[in-house]
Design an enzyme around this catalytic site. Structure first.
Site, PDB file in Angstrom:
ATOM      1  N   ASP A  62      -0.011  -7.636   1.223  1.00 46.51           N
ATOM      2  CA  ASP A  62       0.421  -6.246   1.515  1.00 46.51           C
ATOM      3  C   ASP A  62       2.046  -6.207   1.336  1.00 46.51           C
ATOM      4  O   ASP A  62       2.422  -5.140   2.426  1.00 46.51           O
ATOM      5  CB  ASP A  62      -0.167  -5.566   2.699  1.00 46.51           C
ATOM      6  CG  ASP A  62      -0.061  -4.092   2.641  1.00 46.51           C
ATOM      7  OD1 ASP A  62       0.007  -3.488   1.724  1.00 46.51           O
ATOM      8  OD2 ASP A  62       0.027  -3.346   3.794  1.00 46.51           O
ATOM      9  N   HIS A  77       0.762  -1.185  -0.107  1.00 50.98           N
ATOM     10  CA  HIS A  77      -0.089   0.031   0.052  1.00 50.98           C
ATOM     11  C   HIS A  77       0.834   1.397   0.072  1.00 50.98           C
ATOM     12  O   HIS A  77       0.579   2.353  -0.361  1.00 50.98           O
ATOM     13  CB  HIS A  77      -0.863   0.009   1.196  1.00 50.98           C
ATOM     14  CG  HIS A  77      -0.452   0.267   2.545  1.00 50.98           C
ATOM     15  ND1 HIS A  77      -0.170  -0.668   3.406  1.00 50.98           N
ATOM     16  CD2 HIS A  77      -0.182   1.433   2.982  1.00 50.98           C
ATOM     17  CE1 HIS A  77       0.405  -0.419   4.477  1.00 50.98           C
ATOM     18  NE2 HIS A  77       0.547   1.090   4.600  1.00 50.98           N
ATOM     19  N   GLY A 124       3.556   6.438   7.833  1.00 49.58           N
ATOM     20  CA  GLY A 124       4.814   6.617   7.504  1.00 49.58           C
ATOM     21  C   GLY A 124       5.810   5.584   8.005  1.00 49.58           C
ATOM     22  O   GLY A 124       6.896   5.175   7.411  1.00 49.58           O
ATOM     23  N   ASN A 125       5.324   4.904   8.947  1.00 49.96           N
ATOM     24  CA  ASN A 125       6.041   3.662   9.591  1.00 49.96           C
ATOM     25  C   ASN A 125       5.921   2.408   8.639  1.00 49.96           C
ATOM     26  O   ASN A 125       6.449   1.377   8.814  1.00 49.96           O
ATOM     27  CB  ASN A 125       5.595   3.395  10.938  1.00 49.96           C
ATOM     28  CG  ASN A 125       6.220   4.099  11.985  1.00 49.96           C
ATOM     29  OD1 ASN A 125       5.736   5.035  12.584  1.00 49.96           O
ATOM     30  ND2 ASN A 125       7.786   3.774  12.227  1.00 49.96           N
ATOM     31  N   SER A 126       4.691   2.245   7.810  1.00 43.36           N
ATOM     32  CA  SER A 126       4.342   1.254   7.190  1.00 43.36           C
ATOM     33  C   SER A 126       5.809   0.644   6.170  1.00 43.36           C
ATOM     34  O   SER A 126       6.373   1.642   5.387  1.00 43.36           O
ATOM     35  CB  SER A 126       3.089   1.741   6.370  1.00 43.36           C
ATOM     36  OG  SER A 126       2.079   1.685   6.830  1.00 43.36           O
ATOM     37  N   VAL A 130     -15.488 -22.581   2.532  1.00 40.95           N
ATOM     38  CA  VAL A 130     -15.626 -21.645   3.322  1.00 40.95           C
ATOM     39  C   VAL A 130     -15.992 -21.994   4.823  1.00 40.95           C
ATOM     40  O   VAL A 130     -16.879 -22.887   5.081  1.00 40.95           O
ATOM     41  CB  VAL A 130     -17.183 -21.041   2.807  1.00 40.95           C
ATOM     42  CG1 VAL A 130     -17.439 -19.739   3.545  1.00 40.95           C
ATOM     43  CG2 VAL A 130     -17.030 -20.449   1.191  1.00 40.95           C
ATOM     44  N   ILE A 131     -15.260 -21.374   5.632  1.00 36.91           N
ATOM     45  CA  ILE A 131     -15.222 -21.774   6.920  1.00 36.91           C
ATOM     46  C   ILE A 131     -15.708 -20.826   7.860  1.00 36.91           C
ATOM     47  O   ILE A 131     -15.857 -19.510   7.572  1.00 36.91           O
ATOM     48  CB  ILE A 131     -13.717 -22.239   7.363  1.00 36.91           C
ATOM     49  CG1 ILE A 131     -12.681 -20.800   7.225  1.00 36.91           C
ATOM     50  CG2 ILE A 131     -13.368 -23.482   6.647  1.00 36.91           C
ATOM     51  CD1 ILE A 131     -11.470 -21.204   7.727  1.00 36.91           C
ATOM     52  N   LEU A 169      -7.648 -24.710  -0.884  1.00 33.36           N
ATOM     53  CA  LEU A 169      -8.435 -25.997  -0.491  1.00 33.36           C
ATOM     54  C   LEU A 169     -10.051 -25.803  -1.076  1.00 33.36           C
ATOM     55  O   LEU A 169     -10.388 -26.809  -1.734  1.00 33.36           O
ATOM     56  CB  LEU A 169      -8.850 -26.135   1.010  1.00 33.36           C
ATOM     57  CG  LEU A 169      -7.921 -26.840   2.022  1.00 33.36           C
ATOM     58  CD1 LEU A 169      -8.291 -26.926   3.067  1.00 33.36           C
ATOM     59  CD2 LEU A 169      -7.649 -28.291   1.259  1.00 33.36           C
ATOM     60  N   GLY A 170     -10.646 -24.608  -1.112  1.00 35.16           N
ATOM     61  CA  GLY A 170     -11.867 -24.162  -1.760  1.00 35.16           C
ATOM     62  C   GLY A 170     -13.213 -24.864  -0.705  1.00 35.16           C
ATOM     63  O   GLY A 170     -14.153 -25.272  -1.080  1.00 35.16           O
TER      64      GLY A 170
END
Length: 471
Positions: free
Chosen positions: A140, A110, A211-213, A271-272, A268-269
Site C-alpha cells: 500500500d 490507496h 485523510g491521514n493516510s 501455505v502456512i 517460498l511457495g
C-alpha cells in the site's frame, strides 16, 4: 507564630509548584517537532474521471405525445433518451511527505489509485501536479514526483529501534484539515493484518482518520518511523487502533520503485497456518511457535528445497519465527536467488534446509497456483467464512452456503451467529461461495436490519443482522 505559619504556607506552595512543574516536565512537548517538520508534510488531492453509459427511454415511451406533461420528466430521468455516456469526477484526499529535495514524495497506494490527476499542496500554499513514479498494492505504498527544487525533507529513523510505549506523533490532513497533529504511543510492533501479510505494521493509539493516510509518523526526535496507513474500526471512525508501515520497509519499496517502477519479493511457495496450543502439543513443541506448513506448491522453491507438509518453520535465515504471521515479511524481504537456511521441526526432530529464494509471482498467477483461500474474513460483519466442500454439502444436505469458522465481537456475534453455522442466504440472496458472500456484504445497507438464513445442527432459521451506521 503568625510569621511561622506564613512561612509554612510559603514552603507548601513552593513544594506544590515544584511537583506540578516536575509532572509537566515528564510529558513530551511536541511544539518544536510540529513546527520543524510540517513544511515537508503535504496534502494530496486526487481527481478521477468516471464515465457511465447513458440510459435510453424504455420501450414505448418514445411514443409519448409531443408536449405531454410527462415527456420532459421521463427524458430528463433517462438522460434525455440519447443513450450517450455521461462523465463526472470524484475527488479524494490524503497525505504524504517529501523524501528528497528534488521532489520525490511518498504516500499510500490507496490514496492515488486510479487517479487521473494528483495535486500536491504544501504548507506555503503552493500547489503542484504530481506524477506516479510507481506503486505497490501489496505494501500500500506509492512514490510520486513533482517538478520542484530545494524542498524541505524529513529525517528518517530505523523503525526496528521503536519500543512499545514510546511516544509518537502524526501529521496529516484528516477530513481535509491540513497539517493536523495528533499524538499517542506505540501499542504493539510487527502486527499482521488480513490481506497485508508482507508488512509488519506498527500499531499505535494515535488518532488517525480519513485523510491521514500516507502521512508520517514521528518519534520524539522528529524522525519518521512509519507511514500512517489504516485504522481498525467498527464504526468507520477512529477507535484507538491505527497502523503504520515501518519506514525501513517503505524505503526498500521506494528504492525498487525508483529503480524499476515495480516491486519484487522473495517467495517460498508454501501455505502456512499458526500453531495453536493443541497443535504444539501434538507436534511435540513445548509452546506454540513457528509456522506450520499446510501445503507446498508444486515446482516452488520450498518443494525444490525439501520442505514437506507438516513441517514447522522455526527459524528463517537466522531470524526466529515466533508465529506464522512473522514469516511472510521475512521471506518477502529476502534477496531473490539467495540461498537461506530454514530451521524446521519434522516428526519431532529439528532439521536445517537450504532453500534458494524465488520471486513472488504476480497476484493472478499466485491465485491460480494456490486456488481460492480456504478462509475469508468479512470485516463489516466481523466473521470468518469458508467454502463448503462437496462431502460437507452431502452430509449437511445443502446445495450451497458457507461455513462460519470464526466470529469476533461485532454485528454477526450480536445477531447470534456462531462458529460452525452454515449461512445459506443473506438479504434474501442465496449464498453460493465465499467470494459472492463478501461482495454481497459490501453492499448491505448500514443501520438497517436484513434477514440472514442459517443452518445450525440440522435446524434452519432466519435471524436479523444490522451493520452499524458508518460501516
Amino acid at each position: 507564630m503568625k510569621r511561622f505559619l506564613n512561612k509554612q504556607w510559603a514552603l507548601l506552595a513552593i513544594s506544590l509548584l515544584i511537583a506540578v512543574t516536575g509532572q509537566a516536565a515528564g510529558l513530551p512537548d511536541f511544539t518544536e517537532l510540529v513546527k520543524n517538520n510540517s513544511p515537508a508534510v503535504v496534502n494530496i488531492s486526487t481527481t478521477q474521471k468516471i464515465t457511465q453509459g447513458g440510459s435510453r427511454l424504455p420501450h414505448g415511451l418514445h411514443q409519448l405525445p409531443e408536449g405531454s406533461p410527462f415527456e420532459d420528466f421521463f427524458r430528463r430521468f433517462f438522460d434525455e433518451g440519447t443513450g450517450e455516456p455521461r462523465s463526472f469526477e470524484t475527488h479524494s484526499l490524503g497525505s504524504g511527505f517529501v523524501i528528497s529535495s528534488d521532489g520525490y514524495i511518498i504516500t499510500n497506494n490507496h490514496v492515488i489509485q486510479d487517479a487521473d490527476e494528483i495535486i500536491v499542496r504544501f504548507s506555503d500554499r503552493r500547489e503542484l501536479e504530481a506524477e506516479v513514479v510507481g506503486s505497490d498494492e501489496s505494501s500500500d505504498l506509492a512514490l510520486l514526483k513533482v517538478e520542484a527544487k530545494d524542498l524541505p525533507t524529513l529525517r528518517q529513523s530505523n523503525a526496528s529501534q521503536l519500543k512499545v510505549g514510546e511516544w509518537v506523533l502524526a501529521i496529516g490532513s484528516p477530513f481535509g484539515f491540513e497539517h493536523s497533529a495528533t499524538a499517542g504511543i506505540v501499542s504493539a510492533l510487527g502486527r499482521s493484518l488480513p490481506e497485508e501479510s508482507y508488512v509488519p505494521f506498527i500499531q499505535t493509539d494515535v488518532a488517525i482518520n480519513p485523510g491521514n493516510s500516507g502521512g508520517p509518523l514521528f518519534n520524539l526526535m522528529g524522525e519518521v518511523v512509519g507511514i500512517n496507513s489504516q485504522i481498525y474500526s467498527r464504526t468507520g471512525g477512529f477507535m484507538g487502533l491505527s497502523f503504520a508501515i515501518p519506514i525501513d520497509v517503505a524505503m526498500e519499496v521506494v528504492d525498487q520503485l525508483k529503480e524499476k517502477g515495480r516491486v519484487t519479493r522473495g517467495w517460498l511457495g508454501v501455505v502456512i497456518q499458526d500453531v495453536t496450543r493443541e497443535l504444539a502439543e501434538s507436534f511435540g513443541l513445548g509452546k506454540p511457535q513457528g509456522a506450520l506448513v499446510a501445503r507446498v506448491l508444486a515446482d516452488s522453491p520450498a518443494a525444490k528445497g525439501g520442505v514437506q507438509v507438516g513441517d514447522i518453520i522455526l527459524d528463517f535465515n537466522g531470524k526466529s519465527v515466533p508465529r506464522s504471521a512473522a514469516l511472510p515479511p521475512l521471506v518477502g524481504r529476502a534477496e531473490i536467488g539467495e540461498t537461506v537456511d530454514i530451521q524446521i521441526l519434522r516428526a519431532g526432530d529439528e532439521k536445517t534446509l537450504k532453500i534458494k529464494i524465488g520471486e513472488l509471482p504476480e497476484k493472478k498467477e499466485l491465485e491460480k497456483a494456490t486456488g481460492k483461500p480456504d478462509h475469508i474474513f468479512e470485516e463489516r460483519l466481523a466473521l470468518e467464512i469458508a467454502d463448503l466442500k462437496k462431502e460437507e454439502r452431502t452430509q449437511l444436505d445443502v446445495v450451497s452456503g458457507v461455513r462460519v469458522t470464526k466470529v469476533e465481537e461485532g454485528p454477526a456475534f450480536e445477531a447470534g451467529i456462531r462458529h460452525g453455522d452454515i449461512i445459506l442466504s443473506i438479504n434474501n440472496t442465496e449464498i453460493k461461495d465465499t467470494a459472492q458472500f463478501k461482495e454481497l456484504a459490501k453492499k448491505l445497507p448500514a443501520g438497517k436490519a436484513v434477514p440472514l438464513l442459517l443452518q445450525r445442527e440440522q435446524t434452519t432459521s432466519f435471524i436479523a443482522i444490522t451493520i452499524p451506521e458508518g460501516s
